[in-house]
Design a protein around this motif. Structure first.
Motif, PDB file in Angstrom:
ATOM      1  N   ASP A  54       0.942  -1.120  -0.122  1.00 43.57           N
ATOM      2  CA  ASP A  54       0.108  -0.081   0.092  1.00 43.57           C
ATOM      3  C   ASP A  54       0.886   1.185  -0.076  1.00 43.57           C
ATOM      4  O   ASP A  54       0.294   2.296  -0.706  1.00 43.57           O
ATOM      5  N   LEU A  55       1.987   1.368   0.691  1.00 46.63           N
ATOM      6  CA  LEU A  55       2.783   2.352   0.739  1.00 46.63           C
ATOM      7  C   LEU A  55       3.496   2.607  -0.625  1.00 46.63           C
ATOM      8  O   LEU A  55       3.667   3.735  -1.209  1.00 46.63           O
ATOM      9  N   VAL A  56       3.880   1.666  -1.184  1.00 41.94           N
ATOM     10  CA  VAL A  56       4.612   1.620  -2.351  1.00 41.94           C
ATOM     11  C   VAL A  56       3.514   2.225  -3.612  1.00 41.94           C
ATOM     12  O   VAL A  56       3.676   3.059  -4.541  1.00 41.94           O
ATOM     13  N   ARG A  57       2.394   1.621  -3.473  1.00 45.50           N
ATOM     14  CA  ARG A  57       1.175   1.974  -4.424  1.00 45.50           C
ATOM     15  C   ARG A  57       1.065   3.668  -4.046  1.00 45.50           C
ATOM     16  O   ARG A  57       0.896   4.241  -5.289  1.00 45.50           O
ATOM     17  N   TYR A  58       1.080   4.061  -2.729  1.00 41.07           N
ATOM     18  CA  TYR A  58       0.639   5.643  -2.700  1.00 41.07           C
ATOM     19  C   TYR A  58       1.880   6.453  -3.132  1.00 41.07           C
ATOM     20  O   TYR A  58       1.679   7.369  -3.831  1.00 41.07           O
TER      21      TYR A  58
END
Length: 84
Positions: free
Chosen positions: A63-67
């Motif tokens: 999720d952090l990478v996608r954000y």
């Protein structure tokens, strides 16, 4: 890096817990809670370890990478230069 997300979640939790007793932080949270519910200012702006790791079945890293990929690119950035 292994453990980097965990260390950051712990650091955020420590900052969150330090703010709980600060009058300025509590006043800011009160202001947010009284603001227009439809405005983004009303949304949660900070979490603690529990809110950041509530989905214990998977790592928050994807999720952090996608954000990061969605939000951190040149089209979303502005440069401001102030001089005398």
């Amino acid at each position: 890096r292994p453990g980097a997300v965990e260390r950051e979640a712990r650091a955020i939790d420590a900052e969150f817990n330090m703010g709980l007793s600060a009058d300025q932080w509590r006043q800011f949270q009160l202001t947010k809670s009284l603001s227009n519910h439809g405005h983004s200012f009303h949304k949660m702006g900070c979490g603690n370890y529990c809110t950041l790791t509530q989905n214990a079945t998977s790592s928050p890293r994807p999720d952090l990478v996608r954000y990061w990929n969605d939000k951190y690119h040149a089209e979303n950035m502005r440069l401001v230069v102030i001089g005398k």
